[in-house]
Design a protein around this motif. Structure first.
Motif, PDB file in Angstrom:
ATOM      1  N   ALA A 341      -6.927  11.103  41.162  1.00 27.23           N
ATOM      2  CA  ALA A 341      -7.689  12.431  40.946  1.00 27.23           C
ATOM      3  C   ALA A 341      -7.849  13.097  42.139  1.00 27.23           C
ATOM      4  CB  ALA A 341      -9.043  12.116  40.118  1.00 27.23           C
ATOM      5  N   LYS A 342      -8.318  12.682  43.159  1.00 34.43           N
ATOM      6  CA  LYS A 342      -8.400  13.164  44.311  1.00 34.43           C
ATOM      7  C   LYS A 342      -7.172  13.847  44.910  1.00 34.43           C
ATOM      8  CE  LYS A 342     -11.604  13.636  46.086  1.00 34.43           C
ATOM      9  NZ  LYS A 342     -12.862  14.773  45.976  1.00 34.43           N
ATOM     10  N   ASN A 343      -5.929  12.944  44.771  1.00 41.74           N
ATOM     11  CA  ASN A 343      -4.769  13.425  45.154  1.00 41.74           C
ATOM     12  C   ASN A 343      -4.269  14.842  44.406  1.00 41.74           C
ATOM     13  OD1 ASN A 343      -4.448  11.450  46.945  1.00 41.74           O
ATOM     14  ND2 ASN A 343      -3.519  10.242  45.446  1.00 41.74           N
ATOM     15  N   THR A 344      -4.460  14.692  43.187  1.00 42.08           N
ATOM     16  CA  THR A 344      -4.439  16.072  42.387  1.00 42.08           C
ATOM     17  C   THR A 344      -5.148  17.071  42.741  1.00 42.08           C
ATOM     18  OG1 THR A 344      -3.605  14.521  40.444  1.00 42.08           O
ATOM     19  CG2 THR A 344      -4.087  16.845  40.030  1.00 42.08           C
ATOM     20  N   GLU A 345      -6.335  17.174  43.136  1.00 43.89           N
ATOM     21  CA  GLU A 345      -7.191  18.186  43.764  1.00 43.89           C
ATOM     22  C   GLU A 345      -6.633  18.569  45.021  1.00 43.89           C
ATOM     23  OE1 GLU A 345     -11.312  16.973  43.962  1.00 43.89           O
ATOM     24  OE2 GLU A 345     -11.550  16.286  42.148  1.00 43.89           O
ATOM     25  N   GLY A 357      -3.820  25.532  33.792  1.00 42.00           N
ATOM     26  CA  GLY A 357      -4.545  24.997  32.695  1.00 42.00           C
ATOM     27  C   GLY A 357      -4.707  23.748  32.655  1.00 42.00           C
ATOM     28  N   CYS A 358      -6.077  23.014  32.216  1.00 43.92           N
ATOM     29  CA  CYS A 358      -6.109  21.562  32.302  1.00 43.92           C
ATOM     30  C   CYS A 358      -6.463  21.150  31.190  1.00 43.92           C
ATOM     31  CB  CYS A 358      -6.996  21.327  33.392  1.00 43.92           C
ATOM     32  SG  CYS A 358      -7.326  19.781  34.095  1.00 43.92           S
ATOM     33  N   PHE A 359      -6.157  19.900  30.610  1.00 42.79           N
ATOM     34  CA  PHE A 359      -6.342  19.298  29.688  1.00 42.79           C
ATOM     35  C   PHE A 359      -6.737  17.968  29.754  1.00 42.79           C
ATOM     36  CE2 PHE A 359      -3.507  22.540  28.756  1.00 42.79           C
ATOM     37  CZ  PHE A 359      -3.942  23.295  27.872  1.00 42.79           C
ATOM     38  N   THR A 360      -7.475  17.026  28.940  1.00 40.65           N
ATOM     39  CA  THR A 360      -7.636  15.956  28.898  1.00 40.65           C
ATOM     40  C   THR A 360      -6.727  15.241  28.140  1.00 40.65           C
ATOM     41  OG1 THR A 360      -9.140  15.896  27.300  1.00 40.65           O
ATOM     42  CG2 THR A 360     -10.039  16.084  29.227  1.00 40.65           C
ATOM     43  N   TYR A 361      -6.149  13.746  28.645  1.00 43.65           N
ATOM     44  CA  TYR A 361      -5.122  13.060  27.935  1.00 43.65           C
ATOM     45  C   TYR A 361      -5.712  12.761  26.750  1.00 43.65           C
ATOM     46  CZ  TYR A 361      -2.506   9.066  26.441  1.00 43.65           C
ATOM     47  OH  TYR A 361      -1.478   8.233  25.997  1.00 43.65           O
ATOM     48  N   GLU A 382     -12.832  14.144  31.286  1.00 41.91           N
ATOM     49  CA  GLU A 382     -13.308  15.505  31.341  1.00 41.91           C
ATOM     50  C   GLU A 382     -14.125  16.103  32.465  1.00 41.91           C
ATOM     51  OE1 GLU A 382     -13.638  17.665  29.144  1.00 41.91           O
ATOM     52  OE2 GLU A 382     -13.135  17.000  27.121  1.00 41.91           O
ATOM     53  N   GLU A 383     -14.457  14.976  33.332  1.00 40.16           N
ATOM     54  CA  GLU A 383     -15.242  15.185  34.476  1.00 40.16           C
ATOM     55  C   GLU A 383     -14.036  15.749  35.415  1.00 40.16           C
ATOM     56  OE1 GLU A 383     -16.811  12.548  38.010  1.00 40.16           O
ATOM     57  OE2 GLU A 383     -18.137  12.259  36.107  1.00 40.16           O
ATOM     58  N   ARG A 384     -13.239  15.120  35.445  1.00 39.24           N
ATOM     59  CA  ARG A 384     -12.021  15.315  36.422  1.00 39.24           C
ATOM     60  C   ARG A 384     -11.129  16.675  36.038  1.00 39.24           C
ATOM     61  NH1 ARG A 384      -9.214   9.314  36.417  1.00 39.24           N
ATOM     62  NH2 ARG A 384     -10.775   8.387  37.585  1.00 39.24           N
ATOM     63  N   LYS A 389     -10.778  22.600  37.150  1.00 43.25           N
ATOM     64  CA  LYS A 389     -10.996  24.156  36.679  1.00 43.25           C
ATOM     65  C   LYS A 389     -12.044  24.783  37.863  1.00 43.25           C
ATOM     66  CE  LYS A 389     -10.836  22.936  31.791  1.00 43.25           C
ATOM     67  NZ  LYS A 389     -11.459  22.821  30.525  1.00 43.25           N
ATOM     68  N   LYS A 390     -12.743  24.256  38.253  1.00 44.59           N
ATOM     69  CA  LYS A 390     -13.716  24.819  39.106  1.00 44.59           C
ATOM     70  C   LYS A 390     -13.122  25.142  40.569  1.00 44.59           C
ATOM     71  CE  LYS A 390     -18.234  22.548  37.370  1.00 44.59           C
ATOM     72  NZ  LYS A 390     -18.963  21.394  37.974  1.00 44.59           N
ATOM     73  N   LEU A 391     -12.082  24.237  40.972  1.00 46.93           N
ATOM     74  CA  LEU A 391     -11.375  24.482  42.205  1.00 46.93           C
ATOM     75  C   LEU A 391     -10.265  25.581  41.906  1.00 46.93           C
ATOM     76  CD1 LEU A 391     -10.543  23.650  45.041  1.00 46.93           C
ATOM     77  CD2 LEU A 391      -9.043  21.850  43.811  1.00 46.93           C
ATOM     78  N   GLN A 392      -9.727  25.719  40.726  1.00 41.92           N
ATOM     79  CA  GLN A 392      -8.717  26.673  40.474  1.00 41.92           C
ATOM     80  C   GLN A 392      -9.333  27.947  40.354  1.00 41.92           C
ATOM     81  OE1 GLN A 392      -5.084  26.628  39.938  1.00 41.92           O
ATOM     82  NE2 GLN A 392      -6.130  28.732  40.410  1.00 41.92           N
ATOM     83  N   SER A 393     -10.773  28.074  39.723  1.00 46.63           N
ATOM     84  CA  SER A 393     -11.446  29.254  39.683  1.00 46.63           C
ATOM     85  C   SER A 393     -11.960  29.841  41.024  1.00 46.63           C
ATOM     86  CB  SER A 393     -12.927  29.120  38.911  1.00 46.63           C
ATOM     87  OG  SER A 393     -13.647  30.024  38.898  1.00 46.63           O
TER      88      SER A 393
END
Length: 482
Positions: A341-345, A357-361, A382-384, A389-393
């Motif tokens: 998750a951190k790598n994706t951020e 856009g971000c969706f949960t599996y 959901e937390e991830r 979403k916050k980062l993208q904003s």
């Protein structure tokens, strides 16, 4: 004899919207009348989505709500959800008077006829070819249209049910696509949005014109993303997508062409040179990376790495510095760790996408990921998702600030009625080239309603010039330039 009426309740993606437009045209040509309110319909068609759990639930609830509200009205469940679960719904969904898949939309006439004869049809024609034809009504905002160039998918991402629903990849003939675009341009359409599950796979289906060659290249011989092979074009020649784009480029007139949905493994940069030359091809790229962590990327049955995908974005921006990037992320994929998750951020910070856009599996039946272990709790997914979403904003706000102080062509979508106390304050909503339909922000257009030239210029479906002076979280704001 009074003509039968129908109401279309549209759900799902742009591809499903095109299907809805085709259904409307078929039924109208067969003598039915479309109405804008389900209350006045003899038939309600739920053109459903079956992609993820939330979309499936939404479509089913729409059908159940319609049955409750209109107990005597005929109801047809169509679209992806109907295609995927026809056998189940045929037995266990009595609220629907018919079930109709999306393999051959020309058969909707027959299905509707059987419904009104109280036969309760359950029909899923084979997934062959690409459904197309006349679309007398477009469900997009005026001035914009979607053009489907492929159907189905051979990528086989482990989380995705699209191949189970829409079948194997197949492409439309290029000349047929160009002919449809010509018709749309004559109707006053200014923006052509090319759509398919993966535009880079255009012409690469097993049964396409050059399919045998290109299907081998993309689906049997490709062990790394196209971007990782500097000799790719020398080896295989220009991509079928570029060949199609050249034919579109030969058309005359002022219009936009937007490419939507390109798989990152298959993105062939040979299209960028043409886009540099013909600015009608918008430098807007929707590339669904899904993850920035190598282990998750590979578990999704993708060939690339976070580093290679970053290099793709860099290559695009080298040739088209103003490029707008949209992507999609899927959090909570089985086995996704905190490190993943951190790598994706970090990946998102690196690529600085304009939109995402971000969706949960969600577990999809009969997909390889369904059987994968190490499921991630939904709350954690959901937390991830919220973190991304916050980062993208923050990134979006910064990138929109860089759009200010410039003049853009803007496609007008809506004119807002002025307040009674300020009748001269003109206000309209539109989109610039860096904003795709439905998913991105808008341009707020301000103008003087007392000025006749402004009133003539600002019409729904027209393109006007706007000097963008400010930005917000997702929108930009500016003044009409005459």
């Amino acid at each position: 004899m009074t003509k039968k009426t129908f109401f279309l309740d549209q759900h799902g993606c742009a591809k499903n919207q095109v299907d809805g437009e085709l259904i409307i045209s078929r039924l109208e040509k067969n003598g039915m009348v479309r109405v804008d309110d389900a209350e006045y319909a003899d038939l309600i068609i739920i053109n459903s989505c079956g992609f993820i759990e939330s979309a499936k639930t939404e479509s089913l609830n729409a059908l159940l709500d319609a049955r409750t509200a209109y107990p005597k009205t005929k109801i047809l469940l169509a679209g992806c959800l109907a295609e995927r679960y026809a056998n189940v719904f045929g037995k266990e969904l009595p609220e629907a008077d018919g079930i109709f898949g999306n393999g051959d939309l020309s058969q909707v006439d027959r299905v509707v006829e059987e419904i009104f004869a109280d036969q309760r049809p359950v029909l899923t024609p084979p997934q062959k070819g690409v459904c197309c034809g006349d679309r007398d009504l477009l469900l997009s905002f005026k001035g914009s249209a979607y053009v489907k160039i492929t159907e189905g998918c051979d990528n086989r991402c482990t989380f995705c049910a699209i191949p189970l629903i829409r079948g194997d990849l197949r492409s439309r003939n290029a000349d047929e696509i160009v002919s449809e675009i010509k018709v749309l341009l004559l109707r006053g359409v200014k923006e052509i949005n090319l759509i398919g599950q993966d535009l880079a796979a255009y012409g690469c289906g097993k049964d396409d014109e050059e399919g045998n060659k290109w299907h081998e290249v993309l689906y049997k011989n490709l062990h790394q993303p196209v971007i990782a092979d500097s000799d790719f074009t020398k080896k295989y020649g220009e991509s079928p997508l570029l060949s199609l784009m050249k034919k579109i480029s030969a058309l005359e007139g002022d219009f936009w062409v937007r490419l939507l949905y390109i798989h990152p493994d298959h993105f062939n940069t040979d299209i960028l040179t043409l886009m540099q030359k013909d600015r009608r091809f918008l430098p807007y790229f929707d590339i669904p990376f899904q993850s920035g962590s190598d282990s998750v990327i590979h578990a999704m049955n993708r060939k690339g790495s976070g580093e290679e995908y970053v290099s793709l974005i860099k290559k695009i921006r080298e040739q088209l510095p103003e490029a707008c990037i949209r992507t999609t992320f899927l959090t909570g994929f089985p086995g996704e760790s905190e490190g993943d998750a951190k790598n994706t951020e970090n990946f998102l910070k690196e690529i600085q996408s304009d939109w995402s856009g971000c969706f949960t599996y969600s577990t999809e039946e009969d997909t390889p990921a369904e059987k994968m272990k190490k499921k991630v709790p939904h709350k954690k997914a959901e937390e991830r998702s919220e973190n991304l979403k916050k980062l993208q904003s923050v990134i979006t706000q910064e990138r929109l600030k860089n759009r200010t102080g410039k003049i853009y062509d803007v496609l007008v979508e809506e004119i807002i009625e002025p307040p009674e106390d300020a009748p001269s304050e003109g206000l309209a909503i539109g989109r610039a080239w860096f904003q795709a339909p439905e998913v991105d922000g808008s341009v707020v257009i301000r103008y003087d309603r007392d000025e006749e030239k402004s009133l003539v210029a600002v019409q729904v479906g027209s393109i006007v010039k706007v000097n963008v002076t400010s930005s917000s979280e997702i929108d930009v704001d500016g003044f009409l330039v005459l």
